[in-house]
Design a protein around this motif. Structure first.
Motif, PDB file in Angstrom:
ATOM      1  N   LYS A  73       7.129  -5.355 -12.757  1.00 34.35           N
ATOM      2  CA  LYS A  73       7.432  -5.068 -11.356  1.00 34.35           C
ATOM      3  C   LYS A  73       8.211  -3.765 -11.265  1.00 34.35           C
ATOM      4  O   LYS A  73       9.093  -3.491 -12.085  1.00 34.35           O
ATOM      5  N   THR A  74       7.897  -2.976 -10.251  1.00 31.65           N
ATOM      6  CA  THR A  74       8.580  -1.704 -10.039  1.00 31.65           C
ATOM      7  C   THR A  74       9.843  -1.906  -9.209  1.00 31.65           C
ATOM      8  O   THR A  74      10.146  -3.014  -8.761  1.00 31.65           O
ATOM      9  N   ASP A  76      10.405  -0.910  -6.210  1.00 31.07           N
ATOM     10  CA  ASP A  76      10.087  -1.284  -4.831  1.00 31.07           C
ATOM     11  C   ASP A  76       9.266  -2.570  -4.756  1.00 31.07           C
ATOM     12  O   ASP A  76       8.477  -2.762  -3.831  1.00 31.07           O
ATOM     13  N   ASN A  77       9.428  -3.443  -5.778  1.00 28.86           N
ATOM     14  CA  ASN A  77       8.866  -4.800  -5.779  1.00 28.86           C
ATOM     15  C   ASN A  77       7.340  -4.805  -5.694  1.00 28.86           C
ATOM     16  O   ASN A  77       6.733  -5.577  -4.953  1.00 28.86           O
ATOM     17  N   VAL A  78       6.718  -3.932  -6.449  1.00 26.85           N
ATOM     18  CA  VAL A  78       5.252  -3.891  -6.539  1.00 26.85           C
ATOM     19  C   VAL A  78       4.862  -4.277  -7.960  1.00 26.85           C
ATOM     20  O   VAL A  78       5.334  -3.672  -8.927  1.00 26.85           O
ATOM     21  N   VAL A  80       2.542  -4.316 -11.123  1.00 31.09           N
ATOM     22  CA  VAL A  80       1.615  -3.321 -11.651  1.00 31.09           C
ATOM     23  C   VAL A  80       1.313  -3.663 -13.104  1.00 31.09           C
ATOM     24  O   VAL A  80       2.163  -4.182 -13.831  1.00 31.09           O
ATOM     25  N   LYS A 125      10.137   3.639  -8.792  1.00 28.90           N
ATOM     26  CA  LYS A 125       9.234   3.236  -7.726  1.00 28.90           C
ATOM     27  C   LYS A 125       7.791   3.458  -8.173  1.00 28.90           C
ATOM     28  O   LYS A 125       7.530   4.145  -9.157  1.00 28.90           O
ATOM     29  N   LEU A 126       6.861   2.887  -7.396  1.00 32.01           N
ATOM     30  CA  LEU A 126       5.463   2.935  -7.809  1.00 32.01           C
ATOM     31  C   LEU A 126       4.977   4.373  -7.957  1.00 32.01           C
ATOM     32  O   LEU A 126       4.307   4.710  -8.945  1.00 32.01           O
ATOM     33  N   PRO A 165      -2.060  -1.008  -9.989  1.00 34.85           N
ATOM     34  CA  PRO A 165      -1.237  -1.823  -9.079  1.00 34.85           C
ATOM     35  C   PRO A 165      -2.024  -3.016  -8.544  1.00 34.85           C
ATOM     36  O   PRO A 165      -3.227  -3.143  -8.749  1.00 34.85           O
ATOM     37  N   ASP A 166      -1.315  -3.878  -7.810  1.00 36.01           N
ATOM     38  CA  ASP A 166      -1.958  -5.000  -7.141  1.00 36.01           C
ATOM     39  C   ASP A 166      -3.022  -4.475  -6.171  1.00 36.01           C
ATOM     40  O   ASP A 166      -2.885  -3.408  -5.581  1.00 36.01           O
ATOM     41  N   VAL A 169      -1.855  -3.454  -2.704  1.00 41.10           N
ATOM     42  CA  VAL A 169      -1.099  -2.203  -2.736  1.00 41.10           C
ATOM     43  C   VAL A 169      -2.048  -1.017  -2.923  1.00 41.10           C
ATOM     44  O   VAL A 169      -1.879   0.045  -2.310  1.00 41.10           O
ATOM     45  N   LYS A 170      -3.055  -1.196  -3.760  1.00 38.77           N
ATOM     46  CA  LYS A 170      -4.017  -0.123  -3.978  1.00 38.77           C
ATOM     47  C   LYS A 170      -4.768   0.218  -2.694  1.00 38.77           C
ATOM     48  O   LYS A 170      -4.976   1.393  -2.368  1.00 38.77           O
TER      49      LYS A 170
END
Length: 326
Positions: A73-74, A76-78, A80, A125-126, A165-166, A169-170
């Protein structure tokens, strides 16, 4: 007896052949005697004592690659997924450590990669993960070198070969990129439209300027023509007022003729009676006469105003002379 000799000879041949073995290029062989390390054999034809020495294992000296996929997890809560490719090898000088100190090198390398990546990525962050993937690879290589050198392994290189990424998100990132591109296109279109409008305005201004100059030149030439016409009429005994009236009437009839020559014209000139020309001429002559009369009256009034101060000065001088005589 013959059978015994045959069996003995066969066993001897087998033992003889088992004494020799070959080692491939970029490979090292570990020889043990009674379970204890004896020697390391390099590529080529090698000899060992049958039944006493044995091949404990072979160590690959080529550069190997291990691909590790980590989900983390990044900042910013993404969530990946990263694919890290580790290139490593065992050098000849450390074959003993690589064979005896570490049993499952791939598992060990995978554990260290997981530990480093899950420590570095949550700090970013992502967008920074994409931009600083080389920094992540360098951190993984540094950590692996410190850990795996003890076990006889050398890390050649580490590469972050994929960042996934998820899916939601992509899709959001794709929409953001599409919106940015549409914004850029709109800005360029607006700038192009502004340029076209400015160019059109400049062209219209230049056109109006040239048109005004043309009209001014035209009127100037018309005025010169009128002056010449008046001079010609004056020479034959027609005064300026009558000449101007005649020119106006002539232009009036020329206008009517030009309108009548155009079959597609819907223009109606008012008044348009047969007496229009003569009425216009009479009116102009009457106007000129009235103007002359008004001018004469104004001149006489102005003359009287100028003479009044002079008469008052003469009277005052006579009164002053009388007083002096007394």
């Amino acid at each position: 007896m013959n059978a015994f000799l045959i069996i003995f000879g066969f066993i001897a041949i087998i033992i003889l052949f088992s004494s020799f073995f070959t080692v491939k290029q970029q490979t090292a062989v570990i020889i043990e005697r009674f379970g204890k390390f004896l020697s390391i054999r390099q590529s080529g034809l090698q000899l060992k004592i049958p039944l006493i020495d044995r091949i404990a294992g072979r160590v690959n000296l080529k550069i190997q690659q291990l691909d590790v996929i980590i989900e983390t997890k990044t900042k910013d809560n993404v969530f990946v997924k990263l694919k890290v490719s580790v290139q490593f090898m065992v050098v000849k000088e450390t074959v003993y450590d690589a064979f005896y100190k570490l049993e499952y090198p791939h598992d060990q390398i995978t554990s260290y990669v997981f530990d480093v990546v899950r420590a570095e990525v949550p700090k970013l962050k992502l967008d920074d993960v994409f931009e600083r993937k080389d920094d992540i690879a360098i951190a993984v290589k540094r950590e692996l070198n410190e850990a795996m050198t003890t076990y006889g392994y050398t890390i050649i290189n580490t590469l972050v070969t994929d960042i996934d990424p998820d899916i939601q998100v992509k899709n959001a990132m794709n929409r953001i990129n599409a919106a940015d591109r549409e914004k850029t296109v709109a800005e360029f279109e607006a700038e192009a439209s502004r340029i076209r409008i400015v160019a059109k305005a400049q062209a219209e201004a230049e056109s109006k300027k040239l048109q005004g100059q043309g009209i001014a030149d035209q009127r100037r030439e018309i005025a010169r023509g009128l002056v010449e016409s008046v001079d010609v009429l004056n020479k034959v005994g027609i005064n300026s007022q009558e000449a101007s009236a005649l020119i106006v009437v002539t232009q009036h009839y020329d206008t009517l003729q030009a309108i009548g020559a155009d079959t597609n014209s819907n223009l109606i000139l008012l008044p348009n009676s047969p007496q229009a020309g003569s009425d216009m001429l009479n009116n102009m002559i009457a106007s000129f006469s009235a103007s002359n009369q008004v001018g004469e009256v104004m001149k006489s009034r102005n003359k009287k105003k100028k003479d009044t101060p002079v008469i008052q000065e003469i009277i005052s001088e006579e009164e002053t002379a009388t007083e002096d005589e007394e």
